[in-house]
Enzyme design. Structure first.
Site, PDB file in Angstrom:
ATOM      1  N   ASP A  18       0.865  -1.183   0.000  1.00 53.41           N
ATOM      2  CA  ASP A  18       0.000   0.000   0.000  1.00 53.41           C
ATOM      3  C   ASP A  18       0.902   1.234   0.000  1.00 53.41           C
ATOM      4  O   ASP A  18       1.653   1.462   0.953  1.00 53.41           O
ATOM      5  CB  ASP A  18      -0.898  -0.015   1.238  1.00 53.41           C
ATOM      6  CG  ASP A  18      -1.923   1.110   1.231  1.00 53.41           C
ATOM      7  OD1 ASP A  18      -1.827   2.006   0.374  1.00 53.41           O
ATOM      8  OD2 ASP A  18      -2.822   1.101   2.100  1.00 53.41           O
ATOM      9  N   ASP A 113      -2.887   2.380  -6.090  1.00 52.35           N
ATOM     10  CA  ASP A 113      -1.758   2.404  -5.155  1.00 52.35           C
ATOM     11  C   ASP A 113      -1.736   1.200  -4.215  1.00 52.35           C
ATOM     12  O   ASP A 113      -1.101   1.262  -3.154  1.00 52.35           O
ATOM     13  CB  ASP A 113      -1.763   3.702  -4.349  1.00 52.35           C
ATOM     14  CG  ASP A 113      -3.031   3.875  -3.516  1.00 52.35           C
ATOM     15  OD1 ASP A 113      -3.967   3.066  -3.682  1.00 52.35           O
ATOM     16  OD2 ASP A 113      -3.085   4.820  -2.706  1.00 52.35           O
ATOM     17  N   GLU A 114      -2.385   0.101  -4.591  1.00 52.77           N
ATOM     18  CA  GLU A 114      -2.396  -1.099  -3.755  1.00 52.77           C
ATOM     19  C   GLU A 114      -2.276  -2.346  -4.623  1.00 52.77           C
ATOM     20  O   GLU A 114      -2.987  -2.490  -5.612  1.00 52.77           O
ATOM     21  CB  GLU A 114      -3.674  -1.178  -2.916  1.00 52.77           C
ATOM     22  CG  GLU A 114      -3.844  -0.022  -1.951  1.00 52.77           C
ATOM     23  CD  GLU A 114      -5.094  -0.147  -1.106  1.00 52.77           C
ATOM     24  OE1 GLU A 114      -5.710  -1.239  -1.101  1.00 52.77           O
ATOM     25  OE2 GLU A 114      -5.473   0.848  -0.458  1.00 52.77           O
TER      26      GLU A 114
END
Length: 256
Positions: A18, A113-114
């Site tokens: 993350d 973003d993960e």
């Protein structure tokens, strides 16, 4: 309420990456003048809009995603507001997936973003998983930029691995073992648990969260099949297939 015997040990299976304050971090990586300064990324240039990302320097003043710009400027008069440049965030997104893939295959892209990675049986010890996580961090710093930082969570299932990423930020590395539960989750608020967990936990949170969290497994059949394919190919020493890329996650940065 799903039931699960938390006394039974479960191996570490998922490594979840993350990225911290992703949009703001990309802006700081691209523009040296933004580094070390409070920064908010905004969708449109108006005082009536809200921040869609804030650097950790801005968060120190109480500015968060969703903070109105006019309030943010009161909290931090020196705040820099930058118009979002989603094409750059998508570009870095693909570069980061490629970099993570040099250390461990990306099984599922959860958002811009993960990312989630599946740990094989020869990778799921604390020592080996730590090596992989630290190599990811070093690779990103060396090949993408040291201002792009991530928190990594490792746990028996993807849900717990995601929860683990939020326990230590920024640049954290957190393990959640089955034997850590329920104690590891006692310090969390319901809003700290992603998804609709609160619907299941309710007022019995402290007694039921461990059973619920351990019972949550990927429900997407394609994801389960993908993890199986990755495991089989890697066990044979063969190249893995390209990771499952959900196009909307890359092209629409608001789906975070």
């Amino acid at each position: 309420m799903p039931s699960f015997d938390t006394s039974l040990p479960r191996p570490l299976r998922w490594l979840y990456v993350d990225f911290n304050s992703y949009f703001a971090s990309v802006e700081q990586q691209m523009n040296p003048s933004f580094r070390g300064r409070p920064l908010a990324v905004i969708p449109v240039e108006t005082e009536s809009t809200c921040a869609i990302a804030a650097s950790y320097e801005a968060k120190a003043f109480g500015i968060r995603t969703g903070t109105p710009v006019h309030e943010a400027r009161k909290l931090c008069p020196q705040l820099i507001c930058v118009l979002a440049r989603h094409n750059h965030y998508v570009e870095y997104h693909h570069r980061l997936i490629e970099e993570i893939g040099r250390h461990i295959p990306v099984v599922d892209v959860r958002s811009i973003d993960e990312m989630a990675c599946y740990l094989l049986s020869n990778e799921n010890s604390v020592g080996r998983a730590t090596e992989i996580a630290l190599s990811i961090k070093r690779g990103i710093a060396a090949n993408i930029g040291k201002y792009i930082r991530c928190s990594i969570g490792v746990a028996p299932n993807m849900y717990l691995a995601k929860v683990a990423t939020d326990i230590q930020k920024p640049d954290g590395l957190t393990f959640i073992h089955s034997h850590d539960l329920p104690g590891k989750l006692y310090g969390l608020k319901l809003r700290d648990l992603p998804g609709d967990t609160w619907l299941y936990c309710g007022h019995e949170y402290t007694q039921s969260n461990a059973r619920f969290a351990l019972s949550v497994e990927p429900r997407n059949a394609a994801l389960v099949a993908r993890a199986g394919q990755v495991s089989e190919l890697r066990a044979k020493g063969l190249p893995t297939l390209p990771s499952l890329m959900r196009d909307e996650c890359a092209t629409n940065p608001f789906l975070r």
